[in-house]
Scaffold this motif. Structure first.
Motif, PDB file in Angstrom:
ATOM      1  N   VAL A   5      17.801  -1.275 -20.289  1.00 18.98           N
ATOM      2  CA  VAL A   5      18.563  -2.521 -20.393  1.00 18.98           C
ATOM      3  C   VAL A   5      17.697  -3.578 -21.075  1.00 18.98           C
ATOM      4  O   VAL A   5      16.621  -3.922 -20.574  1.00 18.98           O
ATOM      5  N   ALA A   6      18.170  -4.083 -22.201  1.00 19.95           N
ATOM      6  CA  ALA A   6      17.473  -5.161 -22.895  1.00 19.95           C
ATOM      7  C   ALA A   6      17.931  -6.491 -22.315  1.00 19.95           C
ATOM      8  O   ALA A   6      19.107  -6.835 -22.399  1.00 19.95           O
ATOM      9  N   GLU A   7      16.998  -7.229 -21.712  1.00 14.83           N
ATOM     10  CA  GLU A   7      17.306  -8.589 -21.263  1.00 14.83           C
ATOM     11  C   GLU A   7      17.173  -9.471 -22.492  1.00 14.83           C
ATOM     12  O   GLU A   7      16.068  -9.803 -22.912  1.00 14.83           O
ATOM     13  N   GLU A   8      18.298  -9.805 -23.094  1.00 15.37           N
ATOM     14  CA  GLU A   8      18.250 -10.408 -24.427  1.00 15.37           C
ATOM     15  C   GLU A   8      19.378 -11.410 -24.587  1.00 15.37           C
ATOM     16  O   GLU A   8      20.464 -11.072 -25.067  1.00 15.37           O
ATOM     17  N   ALA A  15      17.536  -7.485 -30.614  1.00 13.63           N
ATOM     18  CA  ALA A  15      16.770  -6.384 -30.013  1.00 13.63           C
ATOM     19  C   ALA A  15      16.994  -5.064 -30.736  1.00 13.63           C
ATOM     20  O   ALA A  15      16.371  -4.058 -30.424  1.00 13.63           O
ATOM     21  N   LEU A  29      21.375  -0.587 -23.342  1.00 12.64           N
ATOM     22  CA  LEU A  29      22.386  -1.605 -23.080  1.00 12.64           C
ATOM     23  C   LEU A  29      21.823  -3.002 -23.331  1.00 12.64           C
ATOM     24  O   LEU A  29      20.611  -3.202 -23.283  1.00 12.64           O
ATOM     25  N   VAL A  30      22.720  -3.935 -23.602  1.00 13.42           N
ATOM     26  CA  VAL A  30      22.318  -5.324 -23.851  1.00 13.42           C
ATOM     27  C   VAL A  30      22.823  -6.186 -22.699  1.00 13.42           C
ATOM     28  O   VAL A  30      24.013  -6.173 -22.388  1.00 13.42           O
ATOM     29  N   ASP A  31      21.908  -6.945 -22.125  1.00 11.70           N
ATOM     30  CA  ASP A  31      22.246  -7.767 -20.963  1.00 11.70           C
ATOM     31  C   ASP A  31      21.916  -9.219 -21.291  1.00 11.70           C
ATOM     32  O   ASP A  31      20.823  -9.704 -20.994  1.00 11.70           O
TER      33      ASP A  31
END
Lengths: 210, 129
Positions: A5-8, A15, A29-31
């Motif tokens: 999970v990308a904290e972005e 990212a 995944l993008v979060d």
């Protein structure tokens, strides 16, 4: 299965380069709202949770392979002494080996009581910090950066242990700020406290201080 | 119209001063249903003080705080975040199943953690910053 999970909060495009280079066969995944950090009480990256076939957490949020060796970096050359670089690499290798061990043998999974004891201690302040962070991300995305900054700052005041909240807000202010002088000052202010607490796994003693 | 950010998603709804919503929007925002006995979710009903309900509308901010959850808003009181309280998050984390979530992948496809039931999952975070 790996779920990365990308904290972005800047969104997927910011990212994407890393994900493309990883050529991942697992879920990336993008979060943007740091939803996973909110749900699992995570405070930094990389942190990981191990979940078994029945969907149960078998290891609480823990540092996933990173170490505090970076704190002993030579700040003029921005390099680590070879033995520190090697120790850092070894910790990564060891953590990955533990994950693989779990996948094939089930080893390192903790019983439910031990998981419960090790879960993050959540407080009303942390809960409000996550709500403010989410509001701030929305305001930022909708062109209201000044108002967003006030809520990001409030979130960090309410949840000072969250490096993710502080660094994401710094990054939204200016790319690079998350690793700039203010970041290093905050790390310095930790004193004896770890930036990356080592996971409770064999071979992962707390790293020696300077 | 106000924007409301919740665990259930993002929605817009007509509000009066504060976060007074009609019963249908209150349910969309919170999952709780307005009934004569109060706000109800499954078999559980929480009585509402008289000051929190009027003419079929509910003071959702007041109700949400009454449940122990954080409520924050922008200066103009047009954007609201209804968070989850510490107890709710704690209970979910200590429960039988890892908290579920749905997030997009880099192609925009929504993936849900619980789709992976039956497999071991290594759930990890990272960031570019």
């Amino acid at each position: 299965m790996v779920v990365a999970v990308a904290e972005e909060s800047r969104g997927a495009d910011h990212a994407r380069t890393w994900v493309e280079q990883a050529k991942a066969s697992y879920w990336c995944l993008v979060d943007t709202e740091h939803r996973v950090a909110d749900l699992y009480g995570m405070v930094n990256v990389p942190q990981a949770v191990w979940i078994d076939e029945a969907g149960r957490i078998v290891r609480p949020p823990e540092t996933a392979g990173s170490t505090d060796h970076f704190r002993r970096m030579d700040m003029t050359t921005r390099t680590l002494a070879p033995e520190l670089a090697q120790a850092r690499q070894q910790a990564r290798t060891d953590y990955l080996a533990a994950v693989k061990d779990w996948v094939t043998t089930g080893r390192h999974a903790l019983p439910p009581d031990a998981v419960k004891r090790a879960l993050p201690k959540l407080t009303p302040e942390i809960a409000e910090a996550h709500a403010r962070f989410r509001l701030a991300v929305w305001l930022q995305r909708n062109g209201r950066a000044a108002e967003a900054a006030a809520h990001f700052a409030a979130a960090s005041r309410l949840h000072p242990d969250s490096w993710s909240m502080w660094r994401q807000a710094a990054d939204l202010e200016a790319v690079g700020k998350a690793g700039g002088p203010e970041f290093w000052a905050r790390v310095q202010a930790l004193g004896d406290k770890p930036y990356y607490p080592p996971p409770d796994l064999p071979g992962f003693a707390a790293p020696r201080k300077n | 119209m106000a924007t409301i950010l919740t665990d259930r998603g993002e929605l817009t709804a007509a509000t009066d001063d504060g976060l007074w919503l009609d019963a249908a929007d209150a349910e969309r925002a919170t999952g709780w249903v307005l009934k004569p006995e109060g706000m109800c979710c499954d078999d559980l009903c929480v009585p509402l003080p008289a000051a929190m309900v009027a003419a079929g509308r509910v003071d959702v901010a007041g109700f949400w705080r009454r449940l122990g959850n954080p409520v924050v808003h922008d200066e103009a009181r047009q954007v609201w975040a209804l968070g989850a309280g510490a107890a709710a998050r704690r209970d979910a984390l200590a429960g039988d199943a890892a908290p579920d979530f749905a997030l997009p992948d880099f192609a925009g496809v929504t993936r849900r953690l619980s789709e992976l039931r039956g497999r071991k999952v290594f759930l990890s975070t990272w960031a570019s910053w």
